[in-house]
Structure formats: C-alpha cells, structure tokens
Design a protein around this motif. Structure first.
Motif, PDB file in Angstrom:
ATOM      1  N   TYR A  58       0.973  -1.209  -0.083  1.00 41.32           N
ATOM      2  CA  TYR A  58       0.099  -0.041  -0.150  1.00 41.32           C
ATOM      3  C   TYR A  58       0.843   1.197  -0.022  1.00 41.32           C
ATOM      4  O   TYR A  58       1.684   1.516   0.813  1.00 41.32           O
ATOM      5  CB  TYR A  58      -0.848  -0.005   1.287  1.00 41.32           C
ATOM      6  CG  TYR A  58      -1.666   1.197   1.421  1.00 41.32           C
ATOM      7  CD1 TYR A  58      -2.693   1.666   0.721  1.00 41.32           C
ATOM      8  CD2 TYR A  58      -1.284   2.138   2.370  1.00 41.32           C
ATOM      9  CE1 TYR A  58      -3.494   2.647   0.870  1.00 41.32           C
ATOM     10  CE2 TYR A  58      -2.054   3.169   2.521  1.00 41.32           C
ATOM     11  CZ  TYR A  58      -3.203   3.379   1.831  1.00 41.32           C
ATOM     12  OH  TYR A  58      -3.758   4.699   1.912  1.00 41.32           O
ATOM     13  N   ALA A  59       0.568   2.218  -0.794  1.00 42.60           N
ATOM     14  CA  ALA A  59       1.280   3.631  -0.764  1.00 42.60           C
ATOM     15  C   ALA A  59       0.286   4.534  -1.010  1.00 42.60           C
ATOM     16  O   ALA A  59      -0.958   4.464  -1.812  1.00 42.60           O
ATOM     17  CB  ALA A  59       2.193   3.644  -1.829  1.00 42.60           C
ATOM     18  N   ASN A  60       0.459   5.810  -0.385  1.00 44.33           N
ATOM     19  CA  ASN A  60      -0.648   6.858  -0.538  1.00 44.33           C
ATOM     20  C   ASN A  60      -0.035   8.054  -0.670  1.00 44.33           C
ATOM     21  O   ASN A  60       0.897   8.439   0.381  1.00 44.33           O
ATOM     22  CB  ASN A  60      -1.486   6.760   0.918  1.00 44.33           C
ATOM     23  CG  ASN A  60      -2.794   7.364   0.591  1.00 44.33           C
ATOM     24  OD1 ASN A  60      -2.804   8.504   0.026  1.00 44.33           O
ATOM     25  ND2 ASN A  60      -3.825   6.804   1.313  1.00 44.33           N
ATOM     26  N   VAL A  61      -0.087   8.874  -1.767  1.00 48.15           N
ATOM     27  CA  VAL A  61       0.647  10.079  -2.057  1.00 48.15           C
ATOM     28  C   VAL A  61      -0.362  11.169  -2.315  1.00 48.15           C
ATOM     29  O   VAL A  61      -1.470  10.856  -3.124  1.00 48.15           O
ATOM     30  CB  VAL A  61       1.712  10.088  -3.002  1.00 48.15           C
ATOM     31  CG1 VAL A  61       2.795   9.114  -2.599  1.00 48.15           C
ATOM     32  CG2 VAL A  61       1.361   9.669  -4.466  1.00 48.15           C
ATOM     33  N   GLY A  62      -0.058  12.592  -2.224  1.00 51.79           N
ATOM     34  CA  GLY A  62      -1.058  13.658  -2.321  1.00 51.79           C
ATOM     35  C   GLY A  62      -0.505  14.653  -1.384  1.00 51.79           C
ATOM     36  O   GLY A  62       0.383  14.754  -0.832  1.00 51.79           O
ATOM     37  N   HIS A 454      -3.344  15.872  -6.954  1.00 49.88           N
ATOM     38  CA  HIS A 454      -3.147  16.134  -5.618  1.00 49.88           C
ATOM     39  C   HIS A 454      -3.200  14.935  -4.542  1.00 49.88           C
ATOM     40  O   HIS A 454      -2.279  14.858  -3.550  1.00 49.88           O
ATOM     41  CB  HIS A 454      -4.421  16.896  -5.154  1.00 49.88           C
ATOM     42  CG  HIS A 454      -4.503  18.614  -5.718  1.00 49.88           C
ATOM     43  ND1 HIS A 454      -4.209  19.309  -4.742  1.00 49.88           N
ATOM     44  CD2 HIS A 454      -5.272  19.101  -6.457  1.00 49.88           C
ATOM     45  CE1 HIS A 454      -3.978  20.678  -5.192  1.00 49.88           C
ATOM     46  NE2 HIS A 454      -4.887  20.513  -6.271  1.00 49.88           N
ATOM     47  N   ASN A 455      -3.307  13.788  -5.151  1.00 53.02           N
ATOM     48  CA  ASN A 455      -3.305  12.648  -4.307  1.00 53.02           C
ATOM     49  C   ASN A 455      -3.359  11.701  -5.198  1.00 53.02           C
ATOM     50  O   ASN A 455      -4.368  11.417  -6.410  1.00 53.02           O
ATOM     51  CB  ASN A 455      -4.159  12.437  -3.152  1.00 53.02           C
ATOM     52  CG  ASN A 455      -5.703  12.782  -3.593  1.00 53.02           C
ATOM     53  OD1 ASN A 455      -6.199  11.868  -3.998  1.00 53.02           O
ATOM     54  ND2 ASN A 455      -6.335  13.742  -3.415  1.00 53.02           N
ATOM     55  N   LEU A 456      -2.816  10.331  -4.941  1.00 44.85           N
ATOM     56  CA  LEU A 456      -2.886   9.105  -5.511  1.00 44.85           C
ATOM     57  C   LEU A 456      -2.605   8.069  -4.421  1.00 44.85           C
ATOM     58  O   LEU A 456      -1.908   8.135  -3.666  1.00 44.85           O
ATOM     59  CB  LEU A 456      -1.938   8.996  -6.712  1.00 44.85           C
ATOM     60  CG  LEU A 456      -1.958   9.940  -8.078  1.00 44.85           C
ATOM     61  CD1 LEU A 456      -0.774   9.626  -8.896  1.00 44.85           C
ATOM     62  CD2 LEU A 456      -3.363   9.429  -8.835  1.00 44.85           C
ATOM     63  N   SER A 457      -3.397   6.890  -4.689  1.00 45.77           N
ATOM     64  CA  SER A 457      -3.029   5.951  -3.904  1.00 45.77           C
ATOM     65  C   SER A 457      -3.269   4.465  -4.479  1.00 45.77           C
ATOM     66  O   SER A 457      -4.209   4.389  -5.509  1.00 45.77           O
ATOM     67  CB  SER A 457      -4.020   5.913  -2.427  1.00 45.77           C
ATOM     68  OG  SER A 457      -5.318   5.615  -2.975  1.00 45.77           O
ATOM     69  N   PHE A 458      -2.670   3.473  -3.888  1.00 40.63           N
ATOM     70  CA  PHE A 458      -2.959   2.330  -4.640  1.00 40.63           C
ATOM     71  C   PHE A 458      -2.551   1.042  -3.606  1.00 40.63           C
ATOM     72  O   PHE A 458      -1.971   1.308  -2.707  1.00 40.63           O
ATOM     73  CB  PHE A 458      -2.108   1.769  -5.957  1.00 40.63           C
ATOM     74  CG  PHE A 458      -0.540   1.542  -5.716  1.00 40.63           C
ATOM     75  CD1 PHE A 458      -0.362   0.354  -5.591  1.00 40.63           C
ATOM     76  CD2 PHE A 458       0.345   2.571  -5.543  1.00 40.63           C
ATOM     77  CE1 PHE A 458       1.137   0.019  -5.319  1.00 40.63           C
ATOM     78  CE2 PHE A 458       1.709   2.313  -5.327  1.00 40.63           C
ATOM     79  CZ  PHE A 458       1.839   1.006  -5.170  1.00 40.63           C
ATOM     80  N   GLN A 459      -3.209  -0.148  -3.900  1.00 40.49           N
ATOM     81  CA  GLN A 459      -3.118  -1.214  -2.998  1.00 40.49           C
ATOM     82  C   GLN A 459      -3.353  -2.455  -3.875  1.00 40.49           C
ATOM     83  O   GLN A 459      -4.266  -2.702  -4.725  1.00 40.49           O
ATOM     84  CB  GLN A 459      -4.035  -1.046  -1.872  1.00 40.49           C
ATOM     85  CG  GLN A 459      -3.771  -2.325  -0.695  1.00 40.49           C
ATOM     86  CD  GLN A 459      -4.352  -2.022   0.476  1.00 40.49           C
ATOM     87  OE1 GLN A 459      -5.540  -1.222   0.573  1.00 40.49           O
ATOM     88  NE2 GLN A 459      -4.204  -2.624   1.531  1.00 40.49           N
ATOM     89  N   LEU A 460      -2.411  -3.452  -3.500  1.00 37.44           N
ATOM     90  CA  LEU A 460      -2.597  -4.696  -4.282  1.00 37.44           C
ATOM     91  C   LEU A 460      -1.999  -6.016  -3.350  1.00 37.44           C
ATOM     92  O   LEU A 460      -1.035  -5.764  -2.340  1.00 37.44           O
ATOM     93  CB  LEU A 460      -1.918  -4.615  -5.662  1.00 37.44           C
ATOM     94  CG  LEU A 460      -0.255  -4.392  -5.452  1.00 37.44           C
ATOM     95  CD1 LEU A 460       0.512  -5.836  -5.397  1.00 37.44           C
ATOM     96  CD2 LEU A 460       0.266  -3.960  -6.734  1.00 37.44           C
ATOM     97  N   GLY A 461      -2.519  -7.228  -3.679  1.00 36.50           N
ATOM     98  CA  GLY A 461      -1.882  -8.339  -2.808  1.00 36.50           C
ATOM     99  C   GLY A 461      -2.379  -9.603  -3.307  1.00 36.50           C
ATOM    100  O   GLY A 461      -3.308  -9.742  -4.072  1.00 36.50           O
ATOM    101  N   PHE A 462      -1.762 -10.509  -2.850  1.00 34.54           N
ATOM    102  CA  PHE A 462      -1.981 -12.053  -3.206  1.00 34.54           C
ATOM    103  C   PHE A 462      -2.427 -12.900  -1.789  1.00 34.54           C
ATOM    104  O   PHE A 462      -1.521 -12.624  -0.819  1.00 34.54           O
ATOM    105  CB  PHE A 462      -0.857 -12.441  -3.929  1.00 34.54           C
ATOM    106  CG  PHE A 462      -0.808 -12.119  -5.367  1.00 34.54           C
ATOM    107  CD1 PHE A 462      -0.988 -12.972  -6.287  1.00 34.54           C
ATOM    108  CD2 PHE A 462       0.116 -11.048  -5.441  1.00 34.54           C
ATOM    109  CE1 PHE A 462      -0.972 -12.312  -7.698  1.00 34.54           C
ATOM    110  CE2 PHE A 462       0.388 -10.388  -6.729  1.00 34.54           C
ATOM    111  CZ  PHE A 462      -0.070 -11.273  -7.700  1.00 34.54           C
TER     112      PHE A 462
END
Length: 473
Positions: A58-62, A454-462
């Motif tokens: 998970y990463a979250n930027v803005g 202004h902001n971006l976020s993404f999350q991924l997983g197995f």
C-alpha cells in the motif's frame, strides 16, 4: 535560501500525502485484508494466508493547496511570480503527508472449521507515516525576507510535523453473534524504529521601527523537536545501521500498545451498517531519545560599532561573537534526552450499505435466509476521519460494488475530501481456484497528468484462501 525553498517545494510536490483513507478496501469483504480496517467485518472464508511480503502493498501520496503544475505549467508567467503566488495562496492548514504499509504476513482461520462463529487473524506489517502542515509564514520569510513585512509578525507555530517508521504485531478476534450482528477487536504491539515530532510550537519573529536605530528585531520562541531512534542511526556505520533497523523492527525498539474495534449490524435483510476505530494506542519512547529545544526571547536593535577598534584590531569579530553569545543566552538551544509518549493517529470508519439484485436461485433446496453474498450489487456511503494535531481530516465516499462473474468482484468509489472533489477509484478482487488477487487504485482522473495530481493511492496483494462452501452458522 530561495534555491533551498524551491527544492523543498519540488520535493513536497513529488512526495506528498493523503489521509490514510482506504475507502476501496473498507467493507470489500471478499478481500481478507478488509478485517484490518474493521475487525468486526463479515468474513466470507474459512481461512486465509497472505503470501509473505505480497499480501498487502500500500502507498498513498498527495498534497493539498498546490501541485507541481502550479510551478512548471507553460503559461507565460514568470517562475518567481509562480512561487510567490503559491506561497501566498497556500493556507497554513494545508497538509503534506505520506503513508506506506507493507504486510510481512497475514493469516486467519475460523475456529471449529466452517461451522465456527469465531474467526481469528494475526500478522505483522511495517508502516511509514509522515504528516506536516504547510509552514506558510516560515516559507514566506525564507523566500521574501522581512524587508516588506515591517511590523508584521511571522508565526513560528506554523512549524508542525511528525513522522514515524514502525512495525506492528497484531492479533484479532471476529465474532458472529447472530445473523444481524458481528463484532471484532484487534490487539496491537507497536515497535518503533524511528520517530520525530515537532508539534505545539509557539513563537513569533517581528521587525519593527526602532528607537535607537532604523529597525528592531524581536524573536519569541518556544520550539521543540523530539526524536527517538535517530541519534544512534546517525552515528552508526552502514553495517550497524542495518542491524539496528532489524533489531528495532522486531520488538527491540520503543514499544507501545493499541487496539482496533469494529462491528457489522443488519437492521434489515438488505441494509448493513458498519463502524470501526483503528489505532487507539500509544508508543512510549524511552530508548535512544534526543530532543532539541529552543526557548526564550531576544531583541536586536542594530549593532554599535567602534570604528577605531575595527581598523586597529579584531573589533568586528568581537562584535559578532558578542551578538552570538547574547542570542544563545537569551534564546538557548538545548539538546536533552527526556522520555516522551506519542499517540497513534486514531482513524474512524463508518458506512451504510444497501444490497440488491439477488442471484439466480440454486438448484439445491435451501431454507437459509438471504445474505450479502446472495445479492449481486451493493451501494452506499462511507465516512472516514483521522485525528491530526489541529483538526481531523474527513472524507465522504459514495460506493457501488458488483459481482461481475463468479470469480471477479468490482468496487467503484467517488470521494470528496480536503484534497479533491473528483476522486474516482476502482478496485478488483478475483478468485481463481484458492488464489485471491486484488488491486485497488484511487484518483483515476488525475493519472492522465500527474503534475496536476493532488493525491494518488494504490493497494494490491495476493492471498490463498478457502471460501465457505456451506452456510457456517
């Protein structure tokens, strides 16, 4: 000073932050990690095991207040004028933050097999969290100087930021009380690797018309920066640096305790209400602490120079040394090693959801009541808030979720918050055999031009998980 400020502006534009809001994951119960946001969420599987280091990335930027496009847009405006407009246009309550999480492992299982009403989960994850308010007055002072602001005070209290790097060990219990009510709790142990905090600062710097000289400069300061884990890392070599990080990550650092709590309630068959509190806890910093404190008042009204002494000796050096000694005496800069306690930023989630579009009835006879899993669609609203030093940051999300196929679920969100009024997100959760893969991305409209984002976020997983093949209760 101006070049330094421009570098800081660019870095803040490239590495900004958000509010730790995971609106796409919240209540997306097909994904086991939804239990991390609400320990009282409904579980739709008998057990799960996240693939180590890949189950939750998970990463979250803005950033609020400005974007890189405000500085570098090709619009014919002079660059210095762009910087000046930005500095005066941004509010002291605009924020910059960064949040990143990586699951080391995550495991869950239902007690007494598929018939059990209790689901246990545990694991470890690493987190980096940085948050800062925009230091407006200090940025203007650095860029413009004080010559155009005679008799106008600069607020030193604009300096307000905190950051931490830690590992979290957690264990949760999810209990299905009845068809209408489920609750859950999660206990946490925090192992702090690095912490720094400078909040609650006060003080002013002002230049006024003087009586014995042209101007009088006054400083009144009560500033403090607290750190833990920094001093030894600063002094350690490369080999010791890595070993120190590893030791602190696994309960060798400053420790703390916390908990999450949540629930799911169904007042009617197709209506669901949920709520949760996360990270109600603290960390006690008693090891490797180092704080820097600046407290006092200082006034300077020019320097009285004796020209014969300057010409015939080291008079000028003596005057400067006298000035510095006077400043250090009236506004002392102290380095201390006191213990301190930090509170974790508490996060609140709540939602209301309506399910509709029942699936085709099974050929097998079934007298059981309908559940969320027997409706193809869901729509609702979610509220999120996170505690911050001045005011909580709040977000409101409208969402729609549907089951496209037997192995693919999709969730779409529209979020309004401090950063954007057009935040569209999309998430997918697939199950092929016993393998669950999910990917969630936010603010899709701004992907076409990241400089305006202004902001971006993404999350991924197995995950590997065993779904329920029969009704467990």
């Amino acid at each position: 000073m101006k070049k330094t400020l421009l570098i800081i502006l660019c870095l803040w534009g490239l590495i900004p932050g958000y509010t730790q809001n995971k609106q796409l994951l919240y209540d997306f119960n097909e994904i086991p990690q939804s239990l991390m946001l609400n320990p009282g969420a409904e579980t739709l599987h008998r057990w799960h095991a996240g693939i180590p280091f890949l189950s939750g990335i998970y990463a979250n930027v803005g950033v609020s207040g400005f974007t890189l496009n405000d500085l570098f847009a090709d619009n014919g405006v002079d660059f210095n004028e762009k910087v000046r407009n930005l500095l005066f246009g941004v509010s002291r309550n605009d924020v910059i933050s960064l949040n990143q999480q990586l699951e080391i492992f995550n495991i869950g299982f239902r007690k007494d097999g598929w018939r059990g009403r209790t689901y246990y989960s545990f694991g470890i994850y690493e987190e980096i969290d940085f948050f800062s308010y925009w230091p407006k007055d200090l940025a203007i002072l650095a860029f413009e100087g004080n010559s155009n602001f005679i008799n106008s005070p600069f607020n030193l209290g604009d300096l307000n930021f905190r950051g931490e790097f830690l590992t979290v060990f957690h264990f949760g219990i999810n209990k299905k009380v009845s068809e209408k009510f489920t609750y859950g709790v999660r206990a946490k142990i925090y192992s702090s690797i690095l912490n720094f905090s400078s909040v609650g600062n006060r003080g002013t710097f002002i230049t006024e018309d003087g009586q014995n000289n042209f101007f009088t400069h006054r400083i009144q300061a009560d500033l403090e920066l607290k750190t833990s884990g920094y001093a030894s890392l600063r002094e350690a070599g490369s080999d010791a640096f890595v070993s120190n990080l590893r030791k602190r990550a696994f309960l060798g650092g400053n420790l703390g305790l916390g908990f999450d709590v949540g629930f799911t309630y169904k007042p009617e068959e197709q209506w669901t209400i949920t709520g949760s509190l996360q990270d109600v806890g603290f960390i006690r910093h008693s090891k490797d602490t180092e704080s820097y404190k600046l407290n006092g008042e200082f006034e300077l009204e020019g320097i009285e120079l004796s020209f014969p002494e300057i010409v015939n000796g080291d008079g000028l050096n003596d005057y400067w040394q006298e000035l510095l000694d006077d400043l250090e005496e009236q506004v002392p800069f102290d380095t201390i090693s006191n213990k301190y306690t930090t509170l974790r930023p508490v996060k609140l989630n709540g939602s209301v959801k309506y399910t509709f579009g029942r699936k085709k009835p099974s050929k097998k006879e079934c007298n059981c009541e309908a559940t969320d899993r027997e409706y193809r669609n869901a729509a609702g609203l979610q509220l999120f808030a996170v505690g911050r030093p001045r005011l909580p940051l709040i977000a409101l999300t409208a969402f729609y979720q549907t089951k496209l196929t037997n192995f693919l679920d999709v969730k779409a969100t529209y979020t309004v918050d401090k950063f954007s009024f057009r935040n569209l997100g999309l998430g997918f959760s697939s199950e092929i055999g016993n393998v669950n893969f999910y990917i969630l991305a936010d603010n899709l409209l701004e992907l076409q031009n990241l400089a305006k984002s202004h902001n971006l976020s993404f999350q991924l997983g197995f995950n590997i998980k065993l779904p329920e093949t029969e009704k467990p209760y």
